[in-house]
Design an enzyme around this catalytic site. Structure first.
Site: not given
Ligand code: PA5
Length: 451
Positions: A291, A312, A426
């Site tokens: 990410e 494996h 989303k």
């Molecule tokens: O690293 C990030 O910002 C994301 O992976 C969030 O942790 C994830 O989308 C969850 O978001 P939130 O904590 O706002 O529900």
């Protein structure tokens, strides 16, 4: 306390040391930008000083809340997705008995920790509700934004169930909300309903939040030592401020080597472990790097394997498939248990050459043998060594990877602290579900689905 170390000897067949050292100047500039908060995404750098600046009062408050929840619950459900659950899951899996769900609360020394809202699978959540029918339980609902759909749905189910079971007043005692101090639907709900809350610092993004209450509360409820976790991270924090030199600082070295390899076409990094308890640390790492770096049409694709199991399944591909891979091995010197291979007088399976050898020794030889085979097959191997798997070493690993990810992302030229690409799915999901305001997009998507 022995520290995390990095061994790059098995990449030097593929890179000259100068190819790595060439990054030093750039790395120095990136540390400066991070520490002076002048680089990309500089409003999200609160994670850098969490180990040294988290107050003992906050840790005490987390521990006090954790003991209250441990007392009252056989099961503790952590509701969250992405960075709002992966760090806690990584530590709890790494430190728990492998078969903890089969143990009594007394043997486990705490409630069983289950997770919800990290997917939207009806079967998963129906089975969870089924398990909770006759168990006492409590819930932490964790969301920085307070608006994420997956955990919101799971929490709605759990909240209603708790209120029906215990009544509103008692249900309230069983819910803790961890969210932004002021914004988002979850904060509003927590205020209205009177839940105990913990803040996620606004300058700490989800995947960098394991050392905030996001990770610390569930880890403490599971019975693990959050002070040691922070101490391990603090050692890495201090080291990273002491020197930026690649020969002294494993964070700098890791960031330099992976970018040097990427430049040579090694665009897939495989994080390797030989211990199933580290499987979720690998998941956490995948999210952190995926990410953070995967943007602007660039990135090293982070994948994980658990050896020897995956030797494996994926071993063949790693040995002889396309040569666009490198591996980073988390090498653990000592396991908790000693388990020698028994002697068998008849030796029908011809294993007596191993009799008396500890399984960890066998695993170690598999690790060394695999590393040499993969290097000979054209796959560079970096090794990150830790003495053992405990709170301290996990704290070191968290900080090590977070800071390396920040430096590495800057070398790549991206903003490691945002995730604009996550919105695309989303928006489509909202449109397809008929969320008000998404009508135009819904029509476009329906036309594409029917084409
Ligand atoms: O690293 C990030 O910002 C994301 O992976 C969030 O942790 C994830 O989308 C969850 O978001 P939130 O904590 O706002 O529900």
């Amino acid at each position: 306390m022995e520290s995390l170390k990095i061994d790059i000897s098995q990449v030097l067949e593929f890179l000259l040391y100068e190819d790595i050292a060439r990054y030093q100047e750039e790395i120095d500039a990136h540390y400066k930008a991070l520490h002076n908060r002048t680089g990309k995404g500089n409003q999200f750098l609160g994670w850098m000083n969490l180990p040294s600046q988290t107050s003992p009062d906050l840790l005490r408050e987390i521990e006090t809340t954790a003991s209250r929840l441990r007392e009252m619950a056989e099961i503790f459900v952590v509701v969250g997705i992405g960075g709002s659950y992966m760090g806690a899951k990584a530590v709890i899996e790494a430190l728990s008995h492998h078969f903890s769900s089969m143990l009594s609360k007394e043997r486990r020394q705490g409630p069983l920790i289950l997770f919800a809202g990290q997917n939207i699978c009806a079967d998963y959540h129906a089975d969870l509700m089924d398990i909770l029918q006759d168990k006492s339980y409590a819930v932490a609902v964790i969301s920085k934004s307070g608006t994420t759909t997956e955990p919101a749905i799971a929490f709605r189910l759990l909240k209603q169930h708790l209120e029906q079971r215990y009544g509103k007043a008692q249900a309230r005692q069983r819910i803790v909300a961890i969210t932004d101090p002021s914004s988002g639907a979850l904060r509003k709900m927590a205020q209205q309903e009177g839940y105990q809350t913990f803040d996620i610092p606004p300058d700490v993004g989800g995947r960098f939040s394991v050392l905030t209450p996001v990770g610390l509360l569930p880890i403490a409820v599971a019975g693990f030592d959050i002070g040691r976790l922070m101490a391990g991270a603090k050692e890495m924090e201090e080291l990273s401020y002491r020197s930026t030199q690649i020969q002294d600082n494993p964070i700098s070295m890791y960031a330099a080597v992976r970018n040097a390899l990427y430049k040579r076409g090694k665009c897939i990094e495989i994080l390797v472990t030989y211990h199933p308890r580290l499987q979720y640390l690998v998941e956490w790492w995948k999210q952190l790097f995926g990410e953070s770096e995967g943007k602007d049409f660039k990135a090293i694709f982070p994948v994980g394997v658990s050896f020897t199991t995956d030797l494996h399944s994926l071993g063949q591909l790693i040995q002889e498939g396309e040569r666009n891979l490198f591996e980073t091995v988390i090498s653990v010197a000592h396991t908790r248990s000693a388990l020698p291979v028994p002697l068998d007088e008849e030796d029908l399976d011809k294993l007596n050459y191993l009799a008396g050898k500890d399984m960890q020794t066998v695993n170690k030889m598999a690790e060394k043998g695999t590393l040499l085979a993969h290097v000979a097959g054209g796959v560079p191997n970096l090794v990150i060594q830790i003495p053992t798997i405990n709170e301290y070493s996990l704290g070191q690993l968290f900080y090590f990877f977070e800071k390396a990810c920040a430096i590495s992302g800057y070398i790549l030229g991206v903003n490691p602290f945002d995730q604009p690409g996550v919105e695309a799915y989303k928006n489509n999901m909202f449109a397809l579900l008929g969320k008000p305001g998404y009508e135009k997009l819904a029509a476009q998507l329906q036309a594409r689905l029917q084409a």
